[in-house]
Structure formats: structure tokens, C-alpha cells
Design an enzyme around this catalytic site. Structure first.
Site, PDB file in Angstrom:
ATOM      1  N   MET A  26      28.733  35.105  32.038  1.00 28.07           N
ATOM      2  CA  MET A  26      28.184  34.230  30.990  1.00 28.07           C
ATOM      3  C   MET A  26      29.320  33.702  30.112  1.00 28.07           C
ATOM      4  O   MET A  26      29.088  33.249  28.991  1.00 28.07           O
ATOM      5  CB  MET A  26      27.147  34.992  30.149  1.00 28.07           C
ATOM      6  CG  MET A  26      25.953  35.428  31.001  1.00 28.07           C
ATOM      7  SD  MET A  26      24.446  35.684  30.068  1.00 28.07           S
ATOM      8  CE  MET A  26      24.934  36.983  28.964  1.00 28.07           C
ATOM      9  N   HIS A  33      36.269  40.897  32.676  1.00 30.43           N
ATOM     10  CA  HIS A  33      35.889  39.860  33.645  1.00 30.43           C
ATOM     11  C   HIS A  33      37.052  39.571  34.603  1.00 30.43           C
ATOM     12  O   HIS A  33      36.847  39.378  35.804  1.00 30.43           O
ATOM     13  CB  HIS A  33      35.554  38.550  32.940  1.00 30.43           C
ATOM     14  CG  HIS A  33      34.347  38.617  32.057  1.00 30.43           C
ATOM     15  ND1 HIS A  33      34.422  38.588  30.690  1.00 30.43           N
ATOM     16  CD2 HIS A  33      33.030  38.693  32.359  1.00 30.43           C
ATOM     17  CE1 HIS A  33      33.205  38.641  30.179  1.00 30.43           C
ATOM     18  NE2 HIS A  33      32.338  38.707  31.165  1.00 30.43           N
ATOM     19  N   LYS A 145      30.378  47.924  36.437  1.00 35.13           N
ATOM     20  CA  LYS A 145      29.594  49.136  36.185  1.00 35.13           C
ATOM     21  C   LYS A 145      29.282  49.314  34.703  1.00 35.13           C
ATOM     22  O   LYS A 145      28.496  50.172  34.337  1.00 35.13           O
ATOM     23  CB  LYS A 145      30.351  50.365  36.710  1.00 35.13           C
ATOM     24  CG  LYS A 145      30.213  50.508  38.223  1.00 35.13           C
ATOM     25  CD  LYS A 145      31.217  51.443  38.821  1.00 35.13           C
ATOM     26  CE  LYS A 145      30.834  52.875  38.694  1.00 35.13           C
ATOM     27  NZ  LYS A 145      31.712  53.743  39.526  1.00 35.13           N
ATOM     28  N   SER A 182      33.563  44.109  26.010  1.00 30.52           N
ATOM     29  CA  SER A 182      32.294  43.380  26.066  1.00 30.52           C
ATOM     30  C   SER A 182      32.421  42.153  25.186  1.00 30.52           C
ATOM     31  O   SER A 182      33.087  42.199  24.134  1.00 30.52           O
ATOM     32  CB  SER A 182      31.163  44.272  25.525  1.00 30.52           C
ATOM     33  OG  SER A 182      30.056  43.484  25.157  1.00 30.52           O
TER      34      SER A 182
HETATM   35  O1  PAF Z   1      26.259  40.408  33.333  1.00 31.07           O
HETATM   36  C1  PAF Z   1      26.167  39.212  33.031  1.00 31.07           C
HETATM   37  O2  PAF Z   1      27.092  38.583  32.491  1.00 31.07           O
HETATM   38  C2  PAF Z   1      24.855  38.489  33.312  1.00 31.07           C
HETATM   39  O3  PAF Z   1      23.767  39.335  33.169  1.00 31.07           O
HETATM   40  C3  PAF Z   1      24.851  37.773  34.681  1.00 31.07           C
HETATM   41  C4  PAF Z   1      24.930  38.767  35.810  1.00 31.07           C
HETATM   42  C5  PAF Z   1      25.988  36.793  34.773  1.00 31.07           C
HETATM   43  C6  PAF Z   1      23.524  37.007  34.848  1.00 31.07           C
HETATM   44  O4  PAF Z   1      23.359  36.051  33.857  1.00 31.07           O
END
Ligand code: PAF
Length: 282
Positions: A26, A33, A145, A182
Site C-alpha cells: 500500500m 518492504h 510475516k 510499519s
Molecule cells: O499488507 C498490505 O500492505 C495489504 O494488506 C495488501 C496485501 C497490499 C493488500 O492491500
């Protein structure tokens, strides 16, 4: 890196790719990420990322509007990671008409823990992930995870719907003090950021107690309750702190505990206005 928002353009661009690895996000990308992108590269080629803040998975009182959107900085980071295509649909691209067909996860997994406190969350996640899979058609997809239950829900969805996508789990990336990275950490004030480390500290204490062994399910319940009470006295509002079996996220019975079933402790708690989640395998 190609940035594509239209589904048909994406399909044209990816035609013939049968080893694509996909990392849905997102946005507001951080080291966590980027570690998913690096892991993705080990599992196929090319790496496709997506950025889409999915309205369907946010409750009416949640942070959809203020969810951090940092598109340009994200693009720079993905370019450095060698991502081949960034799929960044607008809401109109992905949901050109009301999304009436939805994927409803089973109650026993979808309505517990996060599902209990965020009604509709997993339905929103599954629906968008299935749709993103349909657009990208990856061979492999990587999920962190940190969102332990989400990873399990998606794995089970792929299995039950026979989706030809292998789900690869990625370890949680943590700050030096242990706080799981996060996007929502950005909401924390300086004092809250210092306090936030108590969440993983609490999970570590529970992990230690459970590993000492010979506990009954009543002992585990008491440990969970004490942990909630301790966080509450420090100003947190815990939703849950719960030791579960790794294979189905249900509570461990006395028999499970004495046969050393693999466990995980999961927690969600609010610190000020910020809701944090974390987990630790035991
Ligand atoms: O973990 C996330 O960032 C979201 O839940 C995802 C998997 C991209 C779905 O919108």
C-alpha cells in the site's frame, strides 16, 4: 522501471512472463518492504510491485484518508531495487464499478484476532489480492510475516481456490530497538515511539515463559491477561495478546501444549491513536 496504472496495459507489458514474482503493497515503503523486493528477486524474475491503498480493507473509522501516501519517494526506492514494473492503479482502474463480488474468508480464520477487531478487513484484503493476482498473474508472491494472519489467510485462499501462485513468507524487519517496521509507526509521537518497543518486549517475555514449558492452557490464559494488564498500566489499549497454534491460529489446548505444537504469540494494541500489531513465533 515502468509505472503502469491500467490493467490492460499491465497485461500487455507482462505477456509471456511466466516466472514473475509479485509484491503487493500500500506504499509508504520502508526497509521492510524493500526486504520483500530483495527476497522476491530470489524467487523469480521479473519483480512486479504494486502500490494501491485499498479502501475495501479499511473500516469506516479507520485511517484510509490519512494513510501515508508517498508515491514519488516510493518510486525512487523501487527503482533502486531493480523492480521491473510498478502497478499503481487508481481506484477507478481497479474498481471501475462497485466491487460487489467479494472473497469471504472462513469464519474460523477470518473472524478471529484481527478479523474480530477489524470487521471486513480480511474480506477486503482477499478481494484486492485476488484481483491483483488476476491482473499481474504472478508465479510467486511475497508477503511479510509481520501480518502473520494475513499471510495465512492468503495462503489458504490460494489453496482453496487453486490459484497457481506460490506464497513466500518474509521475515519481519525490525528497528534497532526491536520495533517491527510499519507504515503506521510514522503516526507515533517521539514519546510514543520510545514506548512502542514494549510491544515486542512483552511478546518476548511471553515467548520465554512458554518456552520454559509445562504450561496448561489456563496458565497461558493468565500470562496473556497479565501481559494485557501490564501494557494497559503503561497507557496502551490492547485488543488482544494471544498465544496460538501456528498451523491454524486457534488457541492451544493442554494436549497441544504438552506435545510442543509450534506456537506463535500475536498482539494488537493501541498506543495513543496508533494501532500496532506484532507477533513472535515460539
Ligand atoms: O499488507 C498490505 O500492505 C495489504 O494488506 C495488501 C496485501 C497490499 C493488500 O492491500
Amino acid at each position: 522501471m515502468k509505472i503502469i496504472s491500467d490493467i490492460q496495459d499491465l497485461r500487455d507489458q507482462l505477456r509471456g512472463q511466466n516466472r514473475a514474482v509479485f509484491v503487493p503493497t500500500m506504499g509508504n515503503l520502508h526497509e521492510g518492504h524493500l526486504s520483500l523486493m530483495r527476497l522476491a528477486r530470489q524467487h523469480g524474475d521479473p519483480v512486479i510491485a504494486s502500490i494501491f491503498v485499498n479502501r475495501l480493507q479499511f473500516g469506516p473509522n479507520e485511517d484510509f484518508d490519512k494513510y501515508p501516501r508517498t508515491f514519488e519517494a516510493d518510486v525512487e526506492k523501487l527503482e533502486k531495487e531493480g523492480v521491473y514494473v510498478l502497478f499503481a492503479p487508481t481506484e477507478k482502474d481497479l474498481y471501475p464499478e462497485p466491487q460487489e463480488y467479494r472473497v469471504e474468508p472462513p469464519q474460523n480464520l477470518g473472524k478471529i484476532l484481527e478479523g474480530e477487531f477489524r470487521p471486513g478487513f480480511f474480506q477486503g484484503v482477499c478481494t484486492v489480492v485476488l484481483k491483483l493476482f488476476s491482473c499481474v498473474q504472478p508465479k510467486v508472491a511475497v508477503f511479510g510475516k509481520k501480518d502473520y494472519q494475513q499471510l495465512m489467510v492468503i495462503r489458504q485462499m490460494c489453496r482453496q481456490l487453486a490459484l497457481p501462485v506460490d506464497i513466500v513468507p518474509a521475515e519481519t524487519v525490525r528497528a534497532d530497538d526491536g520495533l517491527a517496521l510499519s507504515s503506521r509507526n510514522g503516526y507515533l509521537s517521539t514519546e510514543e515511539r520510545q514506548e512502542a518497543v514494549q510491544l515486542i518486549q512483552t511478546l518476548k517475555e511471553i515467548q520465554e515463559k512458554v518456552l520454559q514449558g509445562k504450561l496448561t492452557s489456563a496458565d497461558v490464559l493468565k500470562i496473556e491477561q497479565d501481559a494485557c494488564a501490564k501494557l494497559s498500566t503503561r497507557g496502551w489499549v490492547p485488543d488482544y495478546i494471544s498465544v496460538r497454534k501456528r498451523n491454524d491460529l486457534l488457541s492451544a489446548s493442554d494436549a497441544d501444549l504438552s506435545s510442543n505444537q509450534p506456537l506463535v504469540v500475536l498482539a494488537a494494541a493501541k498506543l495513543g491513536k496508533t494501532r500496532l500489531i506484532d507477533n513472535l513465533e515460539i
